[in-house]
Scaffold this motif. Sequence first.
Motif, PDB file in Angstrom:
ATOM      1  N   VAL A  23       6.476  14.509   3.006  1.00 48.59           N
ATOM      2  CA  VAL A  23       5.565  13.371   3.026  1.00 48.59           C
ATOM      3  C   VAL A  23       6.239  12.086   2.532  1.00 48.59           C
ATOM      4  O   VAL A  23       6.250  11.071   3.228  1.00 48.59           O
ATOM      5  CB  VAL A  23       4.297  13.675   2.202  1.00 48.59           C
ATOM      6  N   TYR A  24       6.801  12.140   1.328  1.00 43.58           N
ATOM      7  CA  TYR A  24       7.421  10.928   0.790  1.00 43.58           C
ATOM      8  C   TYR A  24       8.599  10.441   1.635  1.00 43.58           C
ATOM      9  O   TYR A  24       8.740   9.229   1.860  1.00 43.58           O
ATOM     10  CB  TYR A  24       7.846  11.163  -0.661  1.00 43.58           C
ATOM     11  N   PRO A  25       9.462  11.316   2.139  1.00 39.27           N
ATOM     12  CA  PRO A  25      10.523  10.830   3.027  1.00 39.27           C
ATOM     13  C   PRO A  25       9.980  10.166   4.300  1.00 39.27           C
ATOM     14  O   PRO A  25      10.566   9.199   4.797  1.00 39.27           O
ATOM     15  CB  PRO A  25      11.324  12.091   3.354  1.00 39.27           C
ATOM     16  N   TYR A  78       7.141   8.487   4.552  1.00 39.39           N
ATOM     17  CA  TYR A  78       6.752   7.144   4.125  1.00 39.39           C
ATOM     18  C   TYR A  78       7.989   6.255   3.943  1.00 39.39           C
ATOM     19  O   TYR A  78       7.963   5.064   4.276  1.00 39.39           O
ATOM     20  CB  TYR A  78       5.962   7.206   2.819  1.00 39.39           C
ATOM     21  N   GLY A  79       9.043   6.830   3.406  1.00 43.61           N
ATOM     22  CA  GLY A  79      10.264   6.059   3.191  1.00 43.61           C
ATOM     23  C   GLY A  79      10.807   5.480   4.483  1.00 43.61           C
ATOM     24  O   GLY A  79      11.267   4.321   4.523  1.00 43.61           O
ATOM     25  N   ARG A  80      10.741   6.247   5.576  1.00 40.32           N
ATOM     26  CA  ARG A  80      11.241   5.758   6.864  1.00 40.32           C
ATOM     27  C   ARG A  80      10.346   4.642   7.416  1.00 40.32           C
ATOM     28  O   ARG A  80      10.829   3.666   7.998  1.00 40.32           O
ATOM     29  CB  ARG A  80      11.351   6.922   7.865  1.00 40.32           C
ATOM     30  N   LEU A  81       9.031   4.771   7.218  1.00 43.26           N
ATOM     31  CA  LEU A  81       8.129   3.724   7.682  1.00 43.26           C
ATOM     32  C   LEU A  81       8.282   2.458   6.830  1.00 43.26           C
ATOM     33  O   LEU A  81       8.239   1.332   7.356  1.00 43.26           O
ATOM     34  CB  LEU A  81       6.677   4.223   7.642  1.00 43.26           C
ATOM     35  N   ALA A 103       6.070  20.162  -0.633  1.00 42.14           N
ATOM     36  CA  ALA A 103       5.955  19.588   0.706  1.00 42.14           C
ATOM     37  C   ALA A 103       5.879  18.056   0.651  1.00 42.14           C
ATOM     38  O   ALA A 103       6.425  17.365   1.512  1.00 42.14           O
ATOM     39  CB  ALA A 103       4.720  20.146   1.417  1.00 42.14           C
ATOM     40  N   ILE A 104       5.221  17.547  -0.370  1.00 38.23           N
ATOM     41  CA  ILE A 104       5.132  16.092  -0.524  1.00 38.23           C
ATOM     42  C   ILE A 104       6.518  15.506  -0.781  1.00 38.23           C
ATOM     43  O   ILE A 104       6.918  14.506  -0.175  1.00 38.23           O
ATOM     44  CB  ILE A 104       4.154  15.735  -1.654  1.00 38.23           C
ATOM     45  N   GLU A 112       0.829  -1.206   0.000  1.00 38.63           N
ATOM     46  CA  GLU A 112       0.000   0.000   0.000  1.00 38.63           C
ATOM     47  C   GLU A 112       0.866   1.260   0.000  1.00 38.63           C
ATOM     48  O   GLU A 112       0.617   2.200  -0.775  1.00 38.63           O
ATOM     49  CB  GLU A 112      -0.910  -0.012   1.228  1.00 38.63           C
ATOM     50  N   MET A 113       1.878   1.292   0.842  1.00 36.75           N
ATOM     51  CA  MET A 113       2.715   2.487   0.940  1.00 36.75           C
ATOM     52  C   MET A 113       3.536   2.709  -0.333  1.00 36.75           C
ATOM     53  O   MET A 113       3.717   3.847  -0.770  1.00 36.75           O
ATOM     54  CB  MET A 113       3.622   2.396   2.162  1.00 36.75           C
ATOM     55  N   ARG A 114       4.026   1.634  -0.916  1.00 34.07           N
ATOM     56  CA  ARG A 114       4.809   1.777  -2.151  1.00 34.07           C
ATOM     57  C   ARG A 114       3.927   2.268  -3.301  1.00 34.07           C
ATOM     58  O   ARG A 114       4.372   3.054  -4.140  1.00 34.07           O
ATOM     59  CB  ARG A 114       5.484   0.453  -2.497  1.00 34.07           C
ATOM     60  N   ALA A 115       2.660   1.825  -3.309  1.00 33.59           N
ATOM     61  CA  ALA A 115       1.742   2.303  -4.344  1.00 33.59           C
ATOM     62  C   ALA A 115       1.456   3.786  -4.148  1.00 33.59           C
ATOM     63  O   ALA A 115       1.372   4.550  -5.124  1.00 33.59           O
ATOM     64  CB  ALA A 115       0.448   1.498  -4.304  1.00 33.59           C
ATOM     65  N   PHE A 116       1.331   4.216  -2.898  1.00 27.64           N
ATOM     66  CA  PHE A 116       1.014   5.618  -2.624  1.00 27.64           C
ATOM     67  C   PHE A 116       2.165   6.543  -3.003  1.00 27.64           C
ATOM     68  O   PHE A 116       1.956   7.647  -3.512  1.00 27.64           O
ATOM     69  CB  PHE A 116       0.684   5.784  -1.135  1.00 27.64           C
ATOM     70  N   THR A 117       3.383   6.106  -2.779  1.00 29.10           N
ATOM     71  CA  THR A 117       4.544   6.957  -3.055  1.00 29.10           C
ATOM     72  C   THR A 117       5.135   6.706  -4.438  1.00 29.10           C
ATOM     73  O   THR A 117       6.091   7.394  -4.821  1.00 29.10           O
ATOM     74  CB  THR A 117       5.645   6.699  -2.001  1.00 29.10           C
TER      75      THR A 117
END
Length: 607
Positions: free
Chosen positions: A249-251, A253-256, A244-245, A201-206
């Motif tokens: 935002v994307y970084p 997600y990258g850490r999670l 800002a994304i 899910e996270m990879r699809a979002f980013t």
Amino acid sequence: MRKRIVKVLAALIGVVVFGAAVFLTNLIWFRPWSLNLFYEKIFIRVALENPELLTSIGIAEQFGYRAHNAHLADVSVEKTLRDIRLAKEDLAHLHAYDFAQQTPSQQLSTRVLAWYLDSTVAGEPFAFHDYPVNQMFGIQSSLPEFMANMHRVPDAKGAEHYILRLGEWGRKFDQVIADLKHREARGITPPRFVVQRVLSEMRAFTGKPAAQNLLVTSFAKKLDALPALSPADKSSFTGRVERAIDAEVYPAYGRLIAYFDALLPNTTTDDGVWKLPQGEAYYAFRLQTFTTTKMTAAQVHDLGRREVERIEAEMRAILEAQGHSGGPPAEWLLSLKTEPRFHYSNNDEGRAAALAEYRRIIDECLALTPRYFGLQPKAKLEVRRIPEFKEATSPAAYYQGGALDGTRPGVFFANLRNMAEVDKFGMKTLAYHEGVPGHHFQITIAHEIKGLPTFRGLLPFTAYTEGWALYTEWLAKEMGLYQDDPYGDLGRLQAEMLRAVRLVVDTGIHYKRWTRDQAIAYMISKTGSDEATVTSEVERYIVMPGQACAYKIGMQKFQELRARAQETLGAKFTDAVFHDAVLGNGPLPLEILEERVNTWLAGFTTT
């Protein structure tokens, strides 16, 4: 420095004005004021610590306090521990008030609040036992949806607040990661499939440019609705959101993603919470919290078995009347789902037709509700498609309550990812449950009731709210809405069967130690749902232990109380009077709801 001081003073003034307005409004309705101030103090403290909550319910804007719209809540480990400590303090303070000196309304509020605080305190040993990031919910999906659907942009300040909130994503994601590590150190880790689903899910979002991200596209639509903003201003705001994304935002997600990548090799395929430290005690606590009863896992499991048998018999009778004889009902349901007459085309035209049909079903029901309900919600209800970015891991539908100030309607979200999953004979039941007279009536009426402390309309008693929604599926049959529609009635029974099977499967996984495959096989054999749908359901029960048991237990309580009212009142009974009695106090634990109905019936018969 001077600007910073001015901003701080303005924010403090806003908080004071907001709190004072809530207090003074309630002061008009309540005596003695000190206890009611205590009720509101708790709500105000919780609300001010949860900016997303304030935005969602839309209450602060009534008092000109919008500073919360620029911030995101603290979700740190320290905040969780502080909340438990404050719950203990609040409970002690609440018990210091003389119960005998309180008005009947205050006594009910005190009992409801005490029940909730008692449950919070009792859950202290399990404060970190759940999985806050999973395929059903979590910061990775709820935060984008919140920004797209909840954060309002009525003007340039709203756009600035949107950007400021994006700037806090890094802090909030880091708090979640620290929280996950805190759990991991205590042996609390999700099953392997959960990590795999969340990573996908996270990879699809980013995995798309910022300009194509939901956070930008939804924001741009909000700006388009502001004629006062120039095209240059709109372009500037949109560019800042894109930056800002990319920068925040994307970084985050990258850490999670990196955390879960590292966790994945250490996960297991044991799915029940029995595997966790104090797992059996944790599950017993979850059952009592969600059902608001003292039922044991064994009792819940046995109830589910009995209900499955009863519903199967009713389904078989309808199927045979339509010429479908022989074989278990589940097999016939699977067969019916393949028939083109029960589906819309899997394209935009078919999706539009389905949304239109949901609206027609709701309008048809609304025309009848004055005969069955005295209390009617003022807020409107809209039907929308679930945002495409989260369709894959979302349920068939869900309801999102409107703002308390009436600026945002309630919304019935339907999952239209694959129209082969949308059975026409199940659409009525879904619309009644999520919309009218289900969640929209109950939740909105609770928000609109005058004279109750604010918390009374907001506490999450699942057995009441979901039990009510499931009860209204059955009530719709009493209202004649399935008349001359045997397949629609079959869809209703299939939905009820799902809730009965949940009692068996949830306890099977977490109490009887069923495997995921065992749970899936049982569910397919009883519900008539395909393997993909059933797998999604079973995986939901794994990450939300006990929650799915609340529906059927709550429904049975509403049916039981209605039957008791009919027997007690005889010719004086009307559905409108009964429904007003059970809806007029907001959500309640089932044991308190039953006491209230008994008291109401006693007073009714003596007048």
